[in-house]
Each structure stands twice: as structure tokens, then as C-alpha cells.
Design an enzyme around this catalytic site. Structure first.
Site, mmCIF file in Angstrom:
data_model
loop_
_atom_site.group_PDB
_atom_site.id
_atom_site.type_symbol
_atom_site.label_atom_id
_atom_site.label_comp_id
_atom_site.label_asym_id
_atom_site.label_seq_id
_atom_site.Cartn_x
_atom_site.Cartn_y
_atom_site.Cartn_z
ATOM 1 N N GLN A 1 10.596 -22.241 -18.747
ATOM 2 C CA GLN A 1 12.088 -21.541 -18.672
ATOM 3 C C GLN A 1 11.730 -20.111 -19.220
ATOM 4 O O GLN A 1 11.055 -19.960 -20.450
ATOM 5 C CB GLN A 1 12.972 -22.396 -19.638
ATOM 6 N N PRO B 1 14.942 -27.974 -22.301
ATOM 7 C CA PRO B 1 14.043 -26.975 -22.957
ATOM 8 C C PRO B 1 15.091 -26.606 -24.350
ATOM 9 O O PRO B 1 16.254 -26.417 -24.264
ATOM 10 C CB PRO B 1 14.213 -25.752 -22.154
ATOM 11 N N MET B 2 14.319 -26.844 -25.620
ATOM 12 C CA MET B 2 14.942 -26.524 -26.864
ATOM 13 C C MET B 2 14.006 -25.855 -27.639
ATOM 14 O O MET B 2 13.123 -26.300 -28.023
ATOM 15 C CB MET B 2 15.453 -28.063 -27.429
ATOM 16 N N HIS C 1 24.830 -27.698 -17.790
ATOM 17 C CA HIS C 1 25.248 -27.923 -19.046
ATOM 18 C C HIS C 1 27.016 -28.319 -18.869
ATOM 19 O O HIS C 1 27.284 -27.169 -18.541
ATOM 20 C CB HIS C 1 24.919 -27.142 -20.085
ATOM 21 N N GLY D 1 23.863 -32.388 -21.133
ATOM 22 C CA GLY D 1 25.040 -32.422 -22.258
ATOM 23 C C GLY D 1 25.532 -33.812 -22.604
ATOM 24 O O GLY D 1 26.031 -34.533 -21.737
ATOM 25 N N CYS E 1 22.057 -20.382 -22.824
ATOM 26 C CA CYS E 1 21.865 -20.221 -24.208
ATOM 27 C C CYS E 1 23.044 -19.274 -24.762
ATOM 28 O O CYS E 1 23.135 -17.906 -24.218
ATOM 29 C CB CYS E 1 20.701 -19.625 -24.504
ATOM 30 N N GLY F 1 18.841 -33.883 -23.783
ATOM 31 C CA GLY F 1 18.337 -32.939 -24.798
ATOM 32 C C GLY F 1 18.153 -33.597 -26.084
ATOM 33 O O GLY F 1 16.783 -34.298 -26.230
ATOM 34 N N ARG F 2 19.063 -33.533 -27.255
ATOM 35 C CA ARG F 2 18.822 -34.043 -28.551
ATOM 36 C C ARG F 2 18.097 -35.543 -28.669
ATOM 37 O O ARG F 2 17.565 -35.973 -29.635
ATOM 38 C CB ARG F 2 19.862 -33.819 -29.514
#
Length: 326
Positions: A70, A17-18, A170, A211, A100, A232-233
Site C-alpha cells: 500500500q 493495512p494498519m 471502508h 470495517g 486514511c 482489520g483490528r
């Protein structure tokens, strides 16, 4: 209601989730690329559901399943309400954000700062079960000076007692002050062995590592130690990697890039008719041809074309024609 209330149905590969990235539009396209990857919503502050319009925050396309919601919050009452809404909307899982590190999030008493309050998080986990769908927690390996393995071990043990059997970890600690959210994703060193140790110490729990995953080699190596990996990214810098990695893990053949784009086009047309800006709909496509000839032209055409008045799906089809010339 979708989902099994008795057992988590987490897959081995998921997209993290981002905020501003895992929008419903991005998730829809990622589903075209990787039909078995588990998708997560952006973090939804539970207060936004408590005081606002749930439809605005919870609507999604059925094609996105399996999908998890989330939530960010620290009020057991409000989180119970959010979990019930998640079930009503058909989400397959509800996830609690305990990772976060942003100051704004900490000021609202949720995110990574909750690692300092394990008893409160345990109450939140128990409350989330009111929705009757699987409950998971996304956390860090530590926060500020509370970053020993023993602290993490006891934190996970307490939440397991409260009924959580699936943890997304993470593999970086979080600094609540002194580092920006971006720096918190890059500066604290990755510690995969600590997450591996968690799995050894809690073999009955499902431990998913998150991560820094940016290569298939690193990704596949993790499956020797944990139950799953969350990307993630890299899922946006190079979205086609999700199609390739899904097939490496679970078998099958990935769709061609063009095939996934063509499946996405009718969705784009529907969303444009609803008034969604073209710039939002092409954001997930930017990195699709990363590493391919014509990738820069693809990005430029999408970026410039989506800004034109009245732009629609033809921006994407024109970009496809451009990239296929190479």
C-alpha cells in the site's frame, strides 16, 4: 516478478493495512495461520521511497505471498516510481491509500482527503499501472460533507475509467478534522448497504468490504453482497479467527495454534540474529489464545519475557508450556 498484470488476483479474505501492526513479522505469522488470506503492507509514503532507501520499506519474506504494497501519495510521477519498485520487489499488487483520515497524512496530501480530488486520483491510478502489476484503491464511503451515495458512485466510476477494477471500501465516512484516526474507525456509523449498492451498480468491478468485521456471522453474510471482505483490528485482537474464517470461506482445516507458533519460531530466531527486538516479534502473538484458558498468562509471559535482556524464541516456547497447562 510475482503477480498477473492482466487481472487482479485478490482473494475473498484479506487483512487490512494498519500502521505499526501489519509489519513483516506480523504478516509472516498470519501466513502460518492462514495460507490463503491476502496480506497488505503498512502504508508506505511514496516520498519515503522517492528520497529514501527502498530496501528499508519494501523488504519482506517470500513466505508472505500473496502480498500487496500500500502506497500513500498524490504525485503521479512518484507513484509510478513506487509501483515500478513494487514490481521489482515482487509484490502481487499495489494499493493506493485514499482512506486514511489522520491530519498528518492529510497534510501530506494523501489518504482520505484525496476523495475531494477525483481527477487527481484518476491520474494516480493511471500512473500506478506503470509497474505492470494489479492496481487497487482503498477508500472510504465519503469524506466530510461529501458523503452522498451519488458522490461515492461518481468517484468510483471515474477511477474505473482510469483503469482500476478492484476497490476496497471502508464502510464509514471520514472526518478530516475533529476526530482522531481512532475515532474515525469507531464514531462514523458503518453503512454496509452503501457498499452493497456499489456492487449492484458496478457488477463488473470487484468490491471488497472493510470495517467493523468482528464475527464469522457478519463476515459470511457479506459474501451475499460483495466479492470479498477485509478484516482489520480483529485480525490482531484474535488472530486465530483468520485461520477459522479462511476455512469457513474456502474449506479445509485450520492449523492448531501450537503448530502455527512452531512454524514461526525459526523465523523468530533468524530475526533475533538480525537484531530485531523480541517485543516486535511477539506483538502479533498476543491475542492468539483469546477466549482460551490460560490466555492471560500467555499474554503476560510474552509481554514480560520479551522485555528481558537477551530474550529470544525461548520466551515463546515457555509461554506455550504455560498455556498448555490449562
Amino acid at each position: 516478478m510475482t503477480g498477473n498484470p492482466l487481472k487482479p488476483i485478490h482473494g475473498p479474505l484479506s487483512v487490512a493495512p494498519m500502521m505499526d501492526w501489519t509489519t513483516t513479522h506480523a504478516r509472516y505469522f498470519l501466513r502460518m495461520l492462514a495460507p490463503r488470506v491476502r496480506l497488505y503492507s503498512e502504508m508506505v509514503p511514496v516520498l519515503a521511497l522517492w528520497h529514501g532507501d527502498p530496501q528499508r520499506f519494501l523488504d519482506y519474506d517470500p513466505a508472505e505471498h500473496p502480498i500487496a504494497l500500500q502506497l500513500g501519495g498524490s504525485s503521479p510521477e512518484q507513484l509510478a516510481y513506487g509501483s515500478r519498485l513494487a514490481a521489482q520487489w515482487g509484490y502481487d499488487e499495489v494499493n493506493l491509500n485514499v482512506g486514511c483520515p489522520s491530519g498528518r497524512v492529510s497534510a501530506g496530501r494523501f489518504g482520505a482527503c484525496l476523495m475531494l480530488e477525483p481527477e487527481l486520483v484518476a491520474e494516480c491510478v493511471q500512473a500506478l499501472h506503470e509497474g505492470g502489476i494489479p492496481v487497487t484503491v482503498k477508500t472510504r464511503i465519503g469524506v466530510d460533507d461529501h458523503d452522498s451515495y451519488d458522490y461515492l458512485h461518481d468517484f468510483i466510476a471515474r477511477l474505473a475509467e482510469a483503469g482500476c477494477s478492484n476497490f476496497i471500501v471502508h464502510a464509514r465516512k471520514a472526518w478530516l478534522s475533529g476526530l482522531s484516526p481512532k475515532e474515525n474507525r469507531e464514531i462514523p456509523p458503518l453503512d454496509y448497504p452503501r457498499v452493497h449498492r456499489l456492487k449492484r451498480d458496478f457488477p463488473h468491478l470487484e468490491i471488497v468490504l472493510n470495517g467493523g468485521i468482528a464475527s464469522e456471522e457478519v463476515l459470511l453474510e457479506q459474501f451475499g453482497y460483495v466479492d470479498g471482505v477485509m478484516v482489520g483490528r480483529e485480525a490482531f485482537a484474535n488472530p486465530y479467527s483468520m485461520a477459522l474464517w479462511e476455512c469457513s470461506i474456502m474449506g479445509g482445516e485450520p492449523p492448531a495454534r501450537r503448530e502455527a507458533v512452531e512454524e514461526y519460531l525459526p523465523y523468530v530466531e533468524r530475526q533475533r540474529q538480525l537484531g530485531v527486538p523480541m517485543s516486535q516479534l511477539v506483538k502479533v502473538l498476543m491475542g492468539l489464545y483469546r477466549g482460551c484458558k490460560g490466555a492471560r498468562l500467555w499474554r503476560r509471559h510474552l509481554s514480560e519475557g520479551s522485555q528481558q535482556p537477551g530474550a529470544g524464541p525461548e520466551v515463546i516456547t515457555q509461554a506455550l508450556r504455560q498455556v498448555e497447562k490449562h
